[in-house]
Design an enzyme around this catalytic site. Structure first.
Site: not given
Length: 344
Positions: A18, A20, A204, A207, A285-286
């Protein structure tokens, strides 16, 4: 014991499922691109502190505004290739033996002549970076909830044309952005197109919204994995169903805290998911916005009491949940056993 020697988490073999594309950058890269292209960056993108926003529409808007500002600095092929190479290199340094990097080619299409060249640039560089940094790489093409579902079908067809389980190939199709946006059933045709091409399905869910959103995803998108899914802890019956179906969860603890879903790492219910048998793959994630990469997720859990044997099991779970070939999985799983057998 405080001060005791600990095993190096950067040497723990793991898979990263995961991450991006734009969010994988570090601040140095972003500053370089902004300077070259004469662009000004919001101060929050240059802060050493992770983003912290409330878990509401205002918080998501702030996150998305910053993400869009970073994405605007990616102006062409050279920038895109740099992002891929550096993401792969960073994961290799973190001990990842398998990276599945997520990209929406639509976001970069106007800068390189269309969505097809945008994806082909990333595929080509992912293949080269995989060999360069000795890490297995696959790509996830992701549609956006804030765009029309017909756009998702276009991306699914593009992903299908590039389906390939070799290094740098497209292995999965996803759906990202604000969970409150769009209607999940309207994206089902795109997911059927991807599934017919043999791609895994990794939307996704669960969340920003709770278990009811996971129910929508399960009913309409037949996921192989769920991006996040952490709020399944609020409905143990539904969680047990997900466990029975073998659907893995891509859990991103520091992201959950930064986006205000939970107040701190100790509050993220990874333990509850783990104890009920969920297949968990920790993800960053980021990192650009959350100031935390893959090994940092394991480190954060260690800091709230997770033992090395448990962290090793999370690493194994990530490898098994990956779309890597069997040879890669066997090698990485053996590496986890070796890491755990080594004295701290």
């Amino acid at each position: 014991m405080t001060g005791a020697k600990q095993r190096d988490l950067n040497k723990l073999p793991k898979a990263h499922l995961h991450l991006h594309f734009t969010g994988s950058m570090d601040q140095r890269t972003l500053r370089d691109m902004a300077q070259v292209h004469g662009m000004r960056l919001p101060s929050a993108l240059l802060s050493a502190e992770p983003l912290r926003v409330p878990a509401d529409q205002r918080g998501w808007f702030r996150f998305q505004r910053l993400y869009d500002a970073a994405r605007a600095c990616v102006r062409g092929e050279a920038d895109m290739r740099r992002i891929v190479d550096e993401a792969v290199a960073a994961d290799a340094a973190d001990g990842s033996g398998r990276l599945e990097l997520q990209i929406d080619p639509t976001s970069y299409a106007t800068r390189v002549g269309g969505i097809t060249p945008a994806l082909e640039i990333v595929v080509d560089e992912a293949r080269a970076a995989s060999a360069r940094h000795r890490i297995d790489v696959g790509l996830v093409v992701a549609a956006s909830r804030i765009r029309h579902p017909l756009d998702a079908r276009t991306l699914a067809r593009l992903a299908a044309r590039h389906a390939d389980d070799g290094p740098g190939g497209v292995v999965a199709f996803g759906l990202s952005n604000d969970e409150h946006a769009g209607r999940t059933p309207e994206f089902a045709p795109a997911f059927r197109i991807a599934a017919s091409a043999g791609l895994a399905l990794v939307p996704h869910g669960g969340e920003l919204r709770g278990p009811e959103h996971v129910r929508e995803v399960l009913a309409n998108l037949t996921p192989t994995r769920i991006g996040h899914g952490v709020r399944l802890a609020e409905d143990t019956g539904l969680l047990d169903e997900v466990v029975r179906r073998g659907i893995a969860l891509e859990v991103c603890p520091t992201s959950n805290v930064s986006l205000g879903v939970y107040p701190g790492i100790a509050d993220v219910p990874v333990r509850e998911l783990f104890d009920r048998g969920a297949r968990i793959a920790l993800g960053a994630d980021d990192p650009l916005l959350f100031a935390s990469r893959l090994s940092d997720q394991y480190r954060a859990l260690r800091d709230v009491g997770w033992r090395d044997a448990e962290l090793a099991e999370l690493a194994r779970s990530s490898i098994r949940a990956s779309l890597a070939g069997e040879r890669v999985k066997v090698s990485l799983l053996a590496g986890v056993d070796q890491w755990l057998a080594t004295e701290a």
